[in-house]
Design a protein around this motif. Sequence first.
Motif, PDB file in Angstrom:
ATOM      1  N   ALA A  55       0.834  -1.195   0.000  1.00  0.00           N
ATOM      2  CA  ALA A  55       0.000   0.000   0.000  1.00  0.00           C
ATOM      3  C   ALA A  55       0.872   1.250   0.000  1.00  0.00           C
ATOM      4  CB  ALA A  55      -0.916  -0.002   1.208  1.00  0.00           C
ATOM      5  N   PHE A  56       1.958   1.216   0.757  1.00  0.00           N
ATOM      6  CA  PHE A  56       2.812   2.393   0.803  1.00  0.00           C
ATOM      7  C   PHE A  56       3.427   2.662  -0.566  1.00  0.00           C
ATOM      8  CE2 PHE A  56       6.754   4.691   1.369  1.00  0.00           C
ATOM      9  CZ  PHE A  56       6.290   5.785   2.089  1.00  0.00           C
ATOM     10  N   ASP A  57       3.868   1.614  -1.212  1.00  0.00           N
ATOM     11  CA  ASP A  57       4.474   1.798  -2.535  1.00  0.00           C
ATOM     12  C   ASP A  57       3.495   2.424  -3.512  1.00  0.00           C
ATOM     13  OD1 ASP A  57       6.756   0.815  -1.597  1.00  0.00           O
ATOM     14  OD2 ASP A  57       6.600  -1.176  -2.494  1.00  0.00           O
ATOM     15  N   GLU A  58       2.214   2.045  -3.361  1.00  0.00           N
ATOM     16  CA  GLU A  58       1.210   2.618  -4.259  1.00  0.00           C
ATOM     17  C   GLU A  58       0.954   4.079  -3.946  1.00  0.00           C
ATOM     18  OE1 GLU A  58      -2.360   0.441  -3.709  1.00  0.00           O
ATOM     19  OE2 GLU A  58      -1.428  -1.423  -4.368  1.00  0.00           O
ATOM     20  N   PHE A  59       1.194   4.453  -2.710  1.00  0.00           N
ATOM     21  CA  PHE A  59       0.736   5.759  -2.234  1.00  0.00           C
ATOM     22  C   PHE A  59       1.793   6.849  -2.313  1.00  0.00           C
ATOM     23  CE2 PHE A  59      -2.773   7.751   0.072  1.00  0.00           C
ATOM     24  CZ  PHE A  59      -3.806   6.937  -0.349  1.00  0.00           C
TER      25      PHE A  59
ATOM     26  N   ALA B  96      -0.488  19.839  -2.348  1.00  0.00           N
ATOM     27  CA  ALA B  96      -0.659  18.611  -3.149  1.00  0.00           C
ATOM     28  C   ALA B  96      -0.903  18.956  -4.616  1.00  0.00           C
ATOM     29  CB  ALA B  96      -1.810  17.776  -2.587  1.00  0.00           C
ATOM     30  N   LYS B  97      -1.704  19.991  -4.850  1.00  0.00           N
ATOM     31  CA  LYS B  97      -1.974  20.411  -6.238  1.00  0.00           C
ATOM     32  C   LYS B  97      -0.697  20.914  -6.898  1.00  0.00           C
ATOM     33  CE  LYS B  97      -6.724  22.047  -6.256  1.00  0.00           C
ATOM     34  NZ  LYS B  97      -7.523  23.256  -6.239  1.00  0.00           N
ATOM     35  N   ARG B  98       0.016  21.771  -6.171  1.00  0.00           N
ATOM     36  CA  ARG B  98       1.220  22.382  -6.735  1.00  0.00           C
ATOM     37  C   ARG B  98       2.250  21.327  -7.114  1.00  0.00           C
ATOM     38  NH1 ARG B  98       3.118  24.927  -2.365  1.00  0.00           N
ATOM     39  NH2 ARG B  98       4.907  23.552  -2.159  1.00  0.00           N
ATOM     40  N   LEU B  99       2.362  20.289  -6.272  1.00  0.00           N
ATOM     41  CA  LEU B  99       3.387  19.275  -6.503  1.00  0.00           C
ATOM     42  C   LEU B  99       2.917  18.170  -7.446  1.00  0.00           C
ATOM     43  CD1 LEU B  99       4.664  19.277  -2.872  1.00  0.00           C
ATOM     44  CD2 LEU B  99       6.029  19.872  -4.874  1.00  0.00           C
ATOM     45  N   GLY B 100       1.634  18.217  -7.780  1.00  0.00           N
ATOM     46  CA  GLY B 100       1.116  17.250  -8.749  1.00  0.00           C
ATOM     47  C   GLY B 100       1.046  15.824  -8.234  1.00  0.00           C
ATOM     48  N   VAL B 101       0.936  15.646  -6.921  1.00  0.00           N
ATOM     49  CA  VAL B 101       0.814  14.283  -6.380  1.00  0.00           C
ATOM     50  C   VAL B 101      -0.648  13.845  -6.460  1.00  0.00           C
ATOM     51  CG1 VAL B 101       2.741  14.630  -4.791  1.00  0.00           C
ATOM     52  CG2 VAL B 101       0.413  15.051  -3.988  1.00  0.00           C
ATOM     53  N   ARG B 102      -0.894  12.559  -6.308  1.00  0.00           N
ATOM     54  CA  ARG B 102      -2.282  12.071  -6.304  1.00  0.00           C
ATOM     55  C   ARG B 102      -2.734  11.686  -4.899  1.00  0.00           C
ATOM     56  NH1 ARG B 102      -2.318   7.188  -9.675  1.00  0.00           N
ATOM     57  NH2 ARG B 102      -4.472   7.047  -8.973  1.00  0.00           N
ATOM     58  N   TYR B 103      -1.750  11.655  -3.982  1.00  0.00           N
ATOM     59  CA  TYR B 103      -2.077  11.105  -2.661  1.00  0.00           C
ATOM     60  C   TYR B 103      -1.777  12.101  -1.545  1.00  0.00           C
ATOM     61  CZ  TYR B 103      -1.722   7.007  -5.592  1.00  0.00           C
ATOM     62  OH  TYR B 103      -1.878   6.105  -6.603  1.00  0.00           O
ATOM     63  N   VAL B 104      -2.616  12.042  -0.520  1.00  0.00           N
ATOM     64  CA  VAL B 104      -2.457  12.895   0.662  1.00  0.00           C
ATOM     65  C   VAL B 104      -2.552  12.001   1.897  1.00  0.00           C
ATOM     66  CG1 VAL B 104      -3.558  14.733   2.020  1.00  0.00           C
ATOM     67  CG2 VAL B 104      -3.414  14.945  -0.471  1.00  0.00           C
ATOM     68  N   THR B 105      -1.705  12.272   2.908  1.00  0.00           N
ATOM     69  CA  THR B 105      -1.802  11.512   4.155  1.00  0.00           C
ATOM     70  C   THR B 105      -1.754  12.483   5.341  1.00  0.00           C
ATOM     71  OG1 THR B 105       0.523  11.174   4.738  1.00  0.00           O
ATOM     72  CG2 THR B 105      -0.356   9.745   3.034  1.00  0.00           C
TER      73      THR B 105
END
Length: 341
Positions: A128-132, A263-272
Motif C-alpha cells: 500500500a505504501f508503494d502505491e501511495f 498537493a496540487k502544486r506538486l502534482g501528487v495524487r495522494y495525501v496523508t
Amino acid sequence: MLLLAFESSCDETSAAVIRAGTVLASEVSSQIKLHAEYGGVVPELAVREHIRNLLPVATLALERAGVSPHQIDAVAATQGPGLPAALMVGLKAAQAFAFVQRKPFIGVHHHEAHLYSPWISGQPPREAFDEFQPNVSLIVSGGHTMLVHVESELKHRVLGGTIDDAAGECFDKTGKLMGLAYPAGPIIDRLAEQGNAALFDFPRPLINDPNDEFSFSGLKTSVRYFLRDNPRLLDDPVALRDLCASVQAAIVDVLVTKTIRAAKRLGVRYVTASGGVTCNRALRRELLARCQKHDFQLRLAEPSLCTDNAAMIGILAERKLAQGNLVNDYDGEIQPGWVLG
Ligand code: KG4
Ligand code: ZN
C-alpha cells in the motif's frame, strides 16, 4: 525478523514488536492525566514516568507478541526530536538491550516515523505504501505542524512548518482561555460536534499565502480578545459549543487548505495525515471532503496511532534495516533538536 521499538520523546511511553511490516504488539502508557493538573507537559515528571513505565510496557509488548527477549533480531528507538531527558530514557534502554543481545540498533527520527503511521494496520503495509507515493503528508500535533513531500520510500522533503505555535498547541491554549482542561483538543472536538461553526468568524492565518508555512498564535490572540469583549459567553453552554466549533473550523480550514494547495502544486495524487490533531473528527471529515473534491486519495492514520507510539518507530526502522541502513551505534546520543530534512 523480529524488531523491538521504543518511543519516549514526550509524554507517552511506548514499546512495540514488529515483524515484516506487521505490528504484533504495541503498548502505550500515556501520561496525559498526570500532566493535566499542570496544564502542560512537565519534563521532570515525564522523565520519572518514562523510567517507571518503560520496562513494564516493554515486558507487556513482548508478552502480547508471544516473543522472548532473546528472539529479538533488532532494536529501535526515537533518537529525536523531543524532550532531552525523556528521549534519553527510551534511547539508552534500547541501546543497552541491543548491546547485551549483540543485535543491530537503529535510531529513528520521530517525525519521519509519523509519515509511516497511516500504513500501520493488521496487514503488511508495504504494498500500500508503494502505491501511495509520491504524497503530501500533514503532520500535526501538540509539538509540530508541518507539510512534507514524500517522494518515495525514505525520501522526503519538508515543505514548511509552523513559525510559532503548533495546531495542537492552538487547540490547547484557546481551550485553556475557555476554561477547558488540558489537553483541550479532544474536548473542543467533542463540544464542537454540537456547535455552529459559522457563528463566530476567526482569522485563518497565512491561509492565502502561497508558502507552506503555518502560524496559529494570532488566532489564539483573537480568541483572547473575543473572550475579553464577550465575558459572559462562557456562562452559556450553547455559546461555548458554537465558540469551540468556530475556532476549530478556523484551524481545520487552514490545515486543509494548505495541504490541498501543496498537493496540487506538486502534482501528487495522494495525501496523508498523522499526529495527535489528526484524531480531530472535523479535520478528518474536511480532509476527506476536499480530497474527494480535488481527486486526491487520502490515507489517515488510525486515531489510536495518530498520537505518539512505538509501532510507527518500529515500522520505519524495519524499512531502514531492509534498505541496508544498519546502525550499531550503541553510544549514539539523543538529538533533541533534530530537524527533518
Ligand atoms: O501527537 P500527540 O499525542 O503529541 C505531540 O504533541 O507530539 O498530540 C497531542 C496533541 C494535543 O495538542 C491534543 O490537544 C491534540 O493533539 N489532540 C486533538 C485531538 N486529540 C488530540 N486536537 C484536536 N482534536 C482532537 N480530537
Ligand atoms: Zn509526535
